[in-house]
Write an enzyme that holds these catalytic residues in place. Structure first.
Site, PDB file in Angstrom:
ATOM      1  CE1 TYR A   1      44.610   3.265 -18.766  1.00 22.68           C
ATOM      2  CE2 TYR A   1      46.317   2.419 -20.216  1.00 22.68           C
ATOM      3  CZ  TYR A   1      45.948   3.098 -19.079  1.00 22.68           C
ATOM      4  OH  TYR A   1      46.897   3.627 -18.250  1.00 22.68           O
ATOM      5  N   GLY A   2      42.055   4.853 -22.123  1.00 27.58           N
ATOM      6  CA  GLY A   2      41.370   5.900 -21.368  1.00 27.58           C
ATOM      7  C   GLY A   2      41.081   7.116 -22.213  1.00 27.58           C
ATOM      8  CB  THR A   3      41.717  10.715 -21.585  1.00 35.28           C
ATOM      9  OG1 THR A   3      43.134  10.605 -21.409  1.00 35.28           O
ATOM     10  CG2 THR A   3      41.013  10.739 -20.229  1.00 35.28           C
ATOM     11  CG  LEU A   4      45.643   8.999 -25.071  1.00 38.51           C
ATOM     12  CD1 LEU A   4      46.897   8.184 -24.788  1.00 38.51           C
ATOM     13  CD2 LEU A   4      45.954  10.180 -25.964  1.00 38.51           C
TER      14      LEU A   4
ATOM     15  CD  GLU B   1      48.755   8.404 -20.745  1.00 43.01           C
ATOM     16  OE1 GLU B   1      48.561   8.378 -19.510  1.00 43.01           O
ATOM     17  OE2 GLU B   1      47.828   8.286 -21.559  1.00 43.01           O
TER      18      GLU B   1
END
Length: 137
Positions: free
Chosen positions: A12-15, A75
């Site tokens: 849901y973010g930087t990935l 993470e």
């Protein structure tokens, strides 16, 4: 990726595709956009997902054990010490656009978050675009 255990992961973010750490998913199978229940927060360099009633937008991938270990490192999740990790990897239900649901692994932030940093619409990519002055309709 054949011959090894496969895991479905919600990011849901930087990935996300096109963002800073998406390359860590090289070789993973993209299963599609999805949503999970929770609350999303802006921590500056990356977002945090916490439990909550809202919807958070992201993507689901099928990954092998090596890719999952790489994601754990990104993470800051140590499976031997989940409570001492920055994020915990847990199972949550996700929904794909066609209404199909899947139980997936997701990284939940393992510390308190400032409620003023909440991203109300739950979409990190949209949030980044709005910060750059390119908000989508």
């Amino acid at each position: 990726m054949q011959g090894s255990a496969m895991t479905e992961v919600f990011v849901y973010g930087t990935l996300l595709r096109g963002l800073r750490f998406h390359g860590a998913l090289k070789g993973a199978t993209f299963l599609g956009p999805a949503r999970v229940r929770g609350r999303l927060f802006d921590l500056g360099p990356y977002p945090a997902l916490a439990d909550g009633p809202d919807q958070v937008h992201g993507e689901v991938y099928r990954v092998d054990a090596g890719t999952l270990a790489r994601l754990d490192r990104i993470e800051d999740f140590d499976p031997r010490d989940p409570e001492g990790s920055l994020y915990r990897r847990v199972v949550r239900r996700s929904w794909l656009p066609d209404g199909e649901f899947r139980d997936v692994q997701v990284y939940l932030y393992n510390a308190r978050v400032d409620p003023r940093r909440r991203i109300p619409h739950g979409d990190y990519r949209r949030h980044l675009q709005s910060l750059r002055g390119k908000a989508t309709p």
